[in-house]
Motif scaffolding. Structure first.
Motif, mmCIF file in Angstrom:
data_model
loop_
_atom_site.group_PDB
_atom_site.id
_atom_site.type_symbol
_atom_site.label_atom_id
_atom_site.label_comp_id
_atom_site.label_asym_id
_atom_site.label_seq_id
_atom_site.Cartn_x
_atom_site.Cartn_y
_atom_site.Cartn_z
ATOM 1 N N PRO A 1 16.902 -15.012 15.871
ATOM 2 C CA PRO A 1 17.591 -13.886 15.246
ATOM 3 C C PRO A 1 16.712 -12.639 15.162
ATOM 4 N N GLY A 2 17.289 -11.514 15.549
ATOM 5 C CA GLY A 2 16.581 -10.247 15.531
ATOM 6 C C GLY A 2 15.830 -9.951 16.816
ATOM 7 N N TRP A 3 15.818 -10.900 17.744
ATOM 8 C CA TRP A 3 15.115 -10.708 19.012
ATOM 9 C C TRP A 3 16.108 -10.489 20.143
ATOM 10 N N SER A 4 15.720 -9.626 21.068
ATOM 11 C CA SER A 4 16.507 -9.425 22.286
ATOM 12 C C SER A 4 15.877 -10.235 23.416
ATOM 13 N N VAL A 5 16.539 -10.246 24.568
ATOM 14 C CA VAL A 5 15.976 -10.900 25.749
ATOM 15 C C VAL A 5 14.606 -10.284 26.053
ATOM 16 N N THR A 6 14.497 -8.969 25.960
ATOM 17 C CA THR A 6 13.235 -8.276 26.219
ATOM 18 C C THR A 6 12.162 -8.702 25.227
ATOM 19 N N ASP A 7 12.512 -8.828 23.949
ATOM 20 C CA ASP A 7 11.551 -9.276 22.938
ATOM 21 C C ASP A 7 11.027 -10.679 23.263
ATOM 22 N N ALA B 1 9.984 -13.500 35.271
ATOM 23 C CA ALA B 1 10.203 -12.068 35.506
ATOM 24 C C ALA B 1 11.541 -11.830 36.201
ATOM 25 N N ARG B 2 11.873 -12.641 37.191
ATOM 26 C CA ARG B 2 13.167 -12.491 37.879
ATOM 27 C C ARG B 2 14.321 -12.746 36.912
ATOM 28 N N LEU B 3 14.154 -13.701 36.020
ATOM 29 C CA LEU B 3 15.189 -14.003 35.036
ATOM 30 C C LEU B 3 15.444 -12.800 34.138
ATOM 31 N N VAL B 4 14.379 -12.177 33.652
ATOM 32 C CA VAL B 4 14.525 -11.032 32.746
ATOM 33 C C VAL B 4 15.078 -9.828 33.489
ATOM 34 N N VAL B 5 14.538 -9.547 34.676
ATOM 35 C CA VAL B 5 15.009 -8.393 35.452
ATOM 36 C C VAL B 5 16.483 -8.573 35.834
ATOM 37 N N GLY B 6 16.886 -9.812 36.055
ATOM 38 C CA GLY B 6 18.265 -10.087 36.443
ATOM 39 C C GLY B 6 19.238 -10.189 35.276
ATOM 40 N N ALA B 7 18.737 -10.087 34.049
ATOM 41 C CA ALA B 7 19.623 -10.188 32.884
ATOM 42 C C ALA B 7 20.594 -9.007 32.874
ATOM 43 N N PRO B 8 21.885 -9.273 32.729
ATOM 44 C CA PRO B 8 22.861 -8.186 32.707
ATOM 45 C C PRO B 8 22.609 -7.187 31.582
ATOM 46 N N ASP B 9 22.097 -7.674 30.456
ATOM 47 C CA ASP B 9 21.824 -6.793 29.315
ATOM 48 C C ASP B 9 20.540 -7.256 28.637
ATOM 49 N N PRO B 10 19.373 -6.656 29.022
ATOM 50 C CA PRO B 10 18.107 -7.098 28.444
ATOM 51 C C PRO B 10 18.006 -6.864 26.934
ATOM 52 N N ASP B 11 18.888 -6.043 26.385
ATOM 53 C CA ASP B 11 18.879 -5.795 24.948
ATOM 54 C C ASP B 11 19.774 -6.767 24.178
ATOM 55 N N LEU B 12 20.384 -7.700 24.896
ATOM 56 C CA LEU B 12 21.260 -8.692 24.276
ATOM 57 C C LEU B 12 20.465 -9.562 23.302
ATOM 58 N N ALA B 13 21.054 -9.844 22.159
ATOM 59 C CA ALA B 13 20.395 -10.682 21.148
ATOM 60 C C ALA B 13 20.290 -12.120 21.644
ATOM 61 N N VAL B 14 19.202 -12.775 21.280
ATOM 62 C CA VAL B 14 18.992 -14.190 21.601
ATOM 63 C C VAL B 14 19.324 -14.979 20.339
ATOM 64 N N ALA B 15 20.356 -15.811 20.409
ATOM 65 C CA ALA B 15 20.855 -16.523 19.229
ATOM 66 C C ALA B 15 19.789 -17.412 18.584
ATOM 67 N N ALA B 16 18.922 -18.020 19.389
ATOM 68 C CA ALA B 16 17.917 -18.936 18.853
ATOM 69 C C ALA B 16 16.792 -18.207 18.118
#
Length: 59
Positions: free
Chosen positions: A33-39, A16-31
């Motif tokens: 495709p189509g998913w954000s940090v929030t997803d 939870a701290r990792l996600v809350v601390g993410a500079p951009d929770p909508d940033l795509a996760v390369a591993a």
């Protein structure tokens, strides 16, 4: 209560701290495709724990 790195509460808190601390929770996760940090967080949060819950067993 002493907690170990494998303690589910500790791991949940860390995630939870990792996600809350993410500079951009909508940033795509390369591993994923189509998913954000929030997803990815939502997916991990919905996974069943392998640690049994305390209390009477389910019938």
């Amino acid at each position: 209560m002493n907690r170990t790195p494998q303690d589910p509460t500790t791991m949940a808190d860390r995630l939870a701290r990792l996600v809350v601390g993410a500079p951009d929770p909508d940033l795509a996760v390369a591993a994923t495709p189509g998913w954000s940090v929030t997803d990815a967080f939502g997916h991990v949060a919905m996974e069943a724990s392998s640690v049994p819950l305390p209390g009477p067993s389910a019938r």
